[in-house]
Structure formats: C-alpha cells, structure tokens
Design a protein around this motif. Structure first.
Motif, PDB file in Angstrom:
ATOM      1  N   ILE A 193      14.838  16.139  11.288  1.00 26.64           N
ATOM      2  CA  ILE A 193      15.450  14.987  11.944  1.00 26.64           C
ATOM      3  C   ILE A 193      15.533  13.845  10.941  1.00 26.64           C
ATOM      4  O   ILE A 193      14.506  13.376  10.435  1.00 26.64           O
ATOM      5  N   TRP A 194      16.756  13.395  10.661  1.00 27.68           N
ATOM      6  CA  TRP A 194      16.916  12.211   9.807  1.00 27.68           C
ATOM      7  C   TRP A 194      16.865  10.961  10.671  1.00 27.68           C
ATOM      8  O   TRP A 194      17.391  10.943  11.780  1.00 27.68           O
ATOM      9  N   TYR A 195      16.227   9.891  10.151  1.00 23.67           N
ATOM     10  CA  TYR A 195      16.171   8.638  10.904  1.00 23.67           C
ATOM     11  C   TYR A 195      16.171   7.447   9.940  1.00 23.67           C
ATOM     12  O   TYR A 195      15.687   7.537   8.810  1.00 23.67           O
ATOM     13  N   PRO A 196      16.750   6.320  10.378  1.00 21.85           N
ATOM     14  CA  PRO A 196      16.755   5.115   9.545  1.00 21.85           C
ATOM     15  C   PRO A 196      15.438   4.359   9.662  1.00 21.85           C
ATOM     16  O   PRO A 196      14.776   4.406  10.709  1.00 21.85           O
ATOM     17  N   ILE A 197      15.063   3.671   8.617  1.00 22.84           N
ATOM     18  CA  ILE A 197      13.867   2.828   8.643  1.00 22.84           C
ATOM     19  C   ILE A 197      14.316   1.377   8.732  1.00 22.84           C
ATOM     20  O   ILE A 197      14.815   0.799   7.757  1.00 22.84           O
ATOM     21  N   LYS A 198      14.162   0.817   9.933  1.00 22.03           N
ATOM     22  CA  LYS A 198      14.518  -0.578  10.190  1.00 22.03           C
ATOM     23  C   LYS A 198      13.379  -1.258  10.946  1.00 22.03           C
ATOM     24  O   LYS A 198      12.507  -1.857  10.350  1.00 22.03           O
ATOM     25  N   ASP A 199      13.403  -1.130  12.267  1.00 22.68           N
ATOM     26  CA  ASP A 199      12.446  -1.797  13.144  1.00 22.68           C
ATOM     27  C   ASP A 199      11.145  -0.995  13.213  1.00 22.68           C
ATOM     28  O   ASP A 199      11.118   0.123  13.726  1.00 22.68           O
ATOM     29  N   SER A 200      10.057  -1.567  12.721  1.00 23.20           N
ATOM     30  CA  SER A 200       8.783  -0.836  12.652  1.00 23.20           C
ATOM     31  C   SER A 200       8.223  -0.545  14.045  1.00 23.20           C
ATOM     32  O   SER A 200       7.556   0.480  14.255  1.00 23.20           O
ATOM     33  N   ARG A 201       8.489  -1.404  15.023  1.00 26.63           N
ATOM     34  CA  ARG A 201       7.978  -1.153  16.375  1.00 26.63           C
ATOM     35  C   ARG A 201       8.682   0.041  17.007  1.00 26.63           C
ATOM     36  O   ARG A 201       8.040   0.884  17.647  1.00 26.63           O
ATOM     37  N   GLN A 202      10.000   0.104  16.826  1.00 20.96           N
ATOM     38  CA  GLN A 202      10.729   1.269  17.339  1.00 20.96           C
ATOM     39  C   GLN A 202      10.255   2.549  16.664  1.00 20.96           C
ATOM     40  O   GLN A 202      10.114   3.587  17.310  1.00 20.96           O
ATOM     41  N   LEU A 203      10.018   2.474  15.365  1.00 20.56           N
ATOM     42  CA  LEU A 203       9.551   3.652  14.642  1.00 20.56           C
ATOM     43  C   LEU A 203       8.180   4.095  15.138  1.00 20.56           C
ATOM     44  O   LEU A 203       7.907   5.295  15.226  1.00 20.56           O
ATOM     45  N   GLY A 204       7.311   3.141  15.455  1.00 20.87           N
ATOM     46  CA  GLY A 204       5.993   3.493  15.977  1.00 20.87           C
ATOM     47  C   GLY A 204       6.094   4.308  17.249  1.00 20.87           C
ATOM     48  O   GLY A 204       5.382   5.305  17.433  1.00 20.87           O
ATOM     49  N   ARG A 205       6.991   3.896  18.153  1.00 18.08           N
ATOM     50  CA  ARG A 205       7.202   4.664  19.390  1.00 18.08           C
ATOM     51  C   ARG A 205       7.792   6.030  19.079  1.00 18.08           C
ATOM     52  O   ARG A 205       7.435   7.032  19.709  1.00 18.08           O
ATOM     53  N   PHE A 206       8.697   6.069  18.117  1.00 20.97           N
ATOM     54  CA  PHE A 206       9.317   7.335  17.718  1.00 20.97           C
ATOM     55  C   PHE A 206       8.275   8.315  17.191  1.00 20.97           C
ATOM     56  O   PHE A 206       8.258   9.496  17.581  1.00 20.97           O
ATOM     57  N   TYR A 207       7.377   7.841  16.339  1.00 22.84           N
ATOM     58  CA  TYR A 207       6.328   8.715  15.808  1.00 22.84           C
ATOM     59  C   TYR A 207       5.466   9.275  16.934  1.00 22.84           C
ATOM     60  O   TYR A 207       5.118  10.464  16.932  1.00 22.84           O
ATOM     61  N   ARG A 208       5.132   8.438  17.896  1.00 27.92           N
ATOM     62  CA  ARG A 208       4.291   8.902  19.013  1.00 27.92           C
ATOM     63  C   ARG A 208       5.034   9.935  19.856  1.00 27.92           C
ATOM     64  O   ARG A 208       4.436  10.922  20.305  1.00 27.92           O
ATOM     65  N   ASP A 209       6.344   9.716  20.061  1.00 31.77           N
ATOM     66  CA  ASP A 209       7.137  10.696  20.814  1.00 31.77           C
ATOM     67  C   ASP A 209       7.192  12.030  20.063  1.00 31.77           C
ATOM     68  O   ASP A 209       7.114  13.103  20.681  1.00 31.77           O
ATOM     69  N   LEU A 210       7.335  11.977  18.754  1.00 35.33           N
ATOM     70  CA  LEU A 210       7.369  13.205  17.960  1.00 35.33           C
ATOM     71  C   LEU A 210       6.051  13.963  18.072  1.00 35.33           C
ATOM     72  O   LEU A 210       6.040  15.198  18.139  1.00 35.33           O
ATOM     73  N   GLN A 211       4.946  13.237  18.092  1.00 37.33           N
ATOM     74  CA  GLN A 211       3.634  13.880  18.167  1.00 37.33           C
ATOM     75  C   GLN A 211       3.408  14.575  19.508  1.00 37.33           C
ATOM     76  O   GLN A 211       2.548  15.443  19.611  1.00 37.33           O
ATOM     77  N   LYS A 212       4.210  14.211  20.514  1.00 37.42           N
ATOM     78  CA  LYS A 212       4.103  14.847  21.825  1.00 37.42           C
ATOM     79  C   LYS A 212       5.106  15.983  21.994  1.00 37.42           C
ATOM     80  O   LYS A 212       5.237  16.544  23.080  1.00 37.42           O
ATOM     81  N   SER A 213       5.828  16.337  20.937  1.00 40.83           N
ATOM     82  CA  SER A 213       6.936  17.298  21.033  1.00 40.83           C
ATOM     83  C   SER A 213       6.490  18.733  21.230  1.00 40.83           C
ATOM     84  O   SER A 213       7.281  19.575  21.647  1.00 40.83           O
ATOM     85  N   GLY A 214       5.253  19.032  20.875  1.00 36.74           N
ATOM     86  CA  GLY A 214       4.788  20.413  20.955  1.00 36.74           C
ATOM     87  C   GLY A 214       5.086  21.224  19.708  1.00 36.74           C
ATOM     88  O   GLY A 214       4.863  22.440  19.686  1.00 36.74           O
ATOM     89  N   ALA A 215       5.594  20.579  18.651  1.00 34.74           N
ATOM     90  CA  ALA A 215       5.856  21.296  17.392  1.00 34.74           C
ATOM     91  C   ALA A 215       4.550  21.814  16.806  1.00 34.74           C
ATOM     92  O   ALA A 215       3.531  21.123  16.840  1.00 34.74           O
ATOM     93  N   PRO A 216       4.536  23.039  16.263  1.00 31.01           N
ATOM     94  CA  PRO A 216       3.303  23.572  15.679  1.00 31.01           C
ATOM     95  C   PRO A 216       2.782  22.715  14.533  1.00 31.01           C
ATOM     96  O   PRO A 216       1.574  22.570  14.353  1.00 31.01           O
ATOM     97  N   LYS A 217       3.679  22.141  13.731  1.00 31.48           N
ATOM     98  CA  LYS A 217       3.312  21.224  12.652  1.00 31.48           C
ATOM     99  C   LYS A 217       4.534  20.376  12.329  1.00 31.48           C
ATOM    100  O   LYS A 217       5.676  20.801  12.519  1.00 31.48           O
ATOM    101  N   LEU A 218       4.303  19.143  11.854  1.00 29.46           N
ATOM    102  CA  LEU A 218       5.394  18.202  11.676  1.00 29.46           C
ATOM    103  C   LEU A 218       5.112  17.304  10.475  1.00 29.46           C
ATOM    104  O   LEU A 218       4.141  16.545  10.463  1.00 29.46           O
TER     105      LEU A 218
END
Length: 300
Positions: A193-218
């Motif tokens: 997944i490509w993503y832009p680095i702009k708003d650090s607060r939005q990115l923080g939520r994005f990282y947390r959502d990714l960690q809940k994805s169920g991916a075996p490793k990320l």
C-alpha cells in the motif's frame, strides 16, 4: 476523478514505490512457480516526461532525474533503472514507466498481470499501452473492489499494489480495509500500500488500522524529503507491505539511506520497521489422556 498521475510521474514518491515494487517482483521470481500481479489503481502505465502534464509540475526533476546518472547506484536498484533506461535508449530521459509497465517488463512468461483503472481516459490509454501482451488483463472498474473481485487467484501467489489518488478524506481508511479484505481472501498475498506522508495525526490512525488488519506480518517503509512538519505538503511517502518476501528488509536497509541522501529537498530521512511482527509458531505436544480406550483410571 480529477487526479491524473501524469502530473506526478517520476517524482520522489514514484521512485520509492517503483524501486520497492521492482525488488518485490525480483524476490518473488526466485521461485519458478508463477505469481499474479494485481494493480488496483494502475494509471496509464507509461508517461511522457516531456509532455504537457509532467512539464507543468516538473516533479520528475526532483525524483528520477536525480538517479538517472548516478555513479554510486546500489545493486538492488539495478532492475528498476534498467527498465527506465530501456525506455530511453537514446540516452535522454523522456519516458517513465508506471507500475503496470514496470511489472510487465520485470515479470516472466508464466506470470500474469491484472490491472485496473477507473478513470475512463486513463483506462483507455492503459489498454493501448498493454496491447499485445496476452499475460495482461485490463479492468475498468472501481479499484477498491479488486480484492473481492480477483482474489484468490489460480497462481497461488499474488502481489497486490494499492495506490489510490488520495482525493477523498477516507482513502487511508479504505486502504486498511482493502488490506484486511485481501488477507481474508488469500492470506499469503503480498500487499503493498502506497501512502503520502502529510498529516501525522491521520497517519497515526492509519497505522493503528493497519495493525488491526489481521496481516501475518507488515513492514513499514518510509522516505522523507522534507521534515514532517507541514500537513499540506507532500513531505515524503511510504509503503506498508504485508507478507514481504524474505530478503526485502535487508535490501531496503541498503537502499533507503542512499535514497534519502539523493532525493532530499530540504532534509532527507527514512524509516524501516514492523507494524506487525511475525508471530513464532508455538509447537504443540500431545499429552496422553488420563483414561484410554480399554483401560479405566484407577479409583481411590
């Protein structure tokens, strides 16, 4: 649907994305068995850096142009630069490969490419640019439907690139949902997944959502060309990679410092770490039952 990638082709974000994609393809190709490459927001596949769109922004001058004549090229960057140079055989940098063209040129005869582009004009150009290659199928639909529409694939191995235009405020959230859906349908899929680095607060939520994805490793891969202080500016970009093939982390540790130095505009920096670490397999040992068939446990 106003976004046209031609304005941004070959910029620093493309360099990070396409260098990493080239390494993912190379590492998957170490095994003889075929894989399918899926691209949810594919663009047109091939870009003219001298055309009107790219000339208006000139973003490629701060991206691929800085690598074009590099004498200190790290070995893992060789495949990516070879494709760019093949497209510019006269020695002048004019044409740049998008992810579909890069994947087409680096994949093998036994591999298959499933490309999707929603923008009507870009979809038409993508079909024209991919014409003649029977391994390639072009779809003209909603990119967010790709995980449920095309996974699982018959090849048993898949690489999915999710690279939306980020025109809508919920697209980081939709990226995390698409990852969850892809892993749910085909757990071994390599998802980038490509993503832009702009708003650090939005990115923080994005990282947390990714960690809940169920991916075996990320794996999280980020390259900054500015300090992350201006939420309105593209300070850098990143890739979240589920199920990265063995060897990718080591190669990126070699590439990222070099890229940060080459592509820095005010201040270069990089990050490479795990949002989800692979969990070790816990061995289980059978324990004899207290009472087996044919025997009764002793009474008091």
């Amino acid at each position: 649907m106003n976004y046209r990638h031609a304005f941004h082709a070959g910029n620093h974000a493309d360099v990070l994305k396409h260098l990493t994609l080239a390494r993912l393809i190379a590492l998957l190709a170490r095994k003889e068995s075929p894989f399918a490459y899926l691209d949810s927001h594919a663009g047109v596949g091939l870009y003219d850096l001298g055309g009107d769109a790219a000339s208006r922004t000139g973003e490629w001058r701060e991206g691929i142009a800085r690598l074009w004549d590099a004498a200190d090229l790290p070995e893992p960057a060789a495949d990516y630069l070879r494709v760019v140079r093949e497209l510019n055989a006269d020695g002048a940098l004019r044409h740049y490969p998008g992810s579909p063209e890069l994947a087409r040129r680096l994949s093998r005869p036994q591999d298959r490419l499933l490309l999707n582009e929603k923008h009507p004009e870009d979809g038409r150009l993508l079909k024209e640019n991919m014409a003649g290659d029977r391994r390639v199928a072009v779809h003209l639909g909603e990119g967010w439907h790709i995980p449920r529409a095309l996974l699982p694939v018959a090849e048993k191995r898949a690489l999915l690139l999710i690279d939306p235009p980020f025109e809508q405020p919920d697209e980081l959230e939709r990226c995390a949902q698409a990852l969850q859906e892809a892993i749910g349908r085909m757990r071994q899929t390599v998802v980038a997944i490509w993503y832009p680095i702009k708003d650090s607060r939005q990115l923080g939520r994005f990282y947390r959502d990714l960690q809940k994805s169920g991916a075996p490793k990320l794996l999280r891969v980020e390259l900054h060309v500015h300090p992350a202080s201006d939420a309105q500016r593209l300070n850098g970009s990143g890739l979240a990679i589920a199920n990265p093939p063995w060897g990718l982390e080591e190669e990126l540790r070699q590439l990222l410092p070099w890229l940060a130095e080459r592509l820095a505009q005010t201040q270069g920096d990089w990050r490479l770490d795990w949002l989800i670490e692979e969990q070790p397999v816990v061995a289980r040992h059978a324990t004899p039952a207290a009472g087996r068939k044919g025997r009764r446990p002793q009474g008091r």
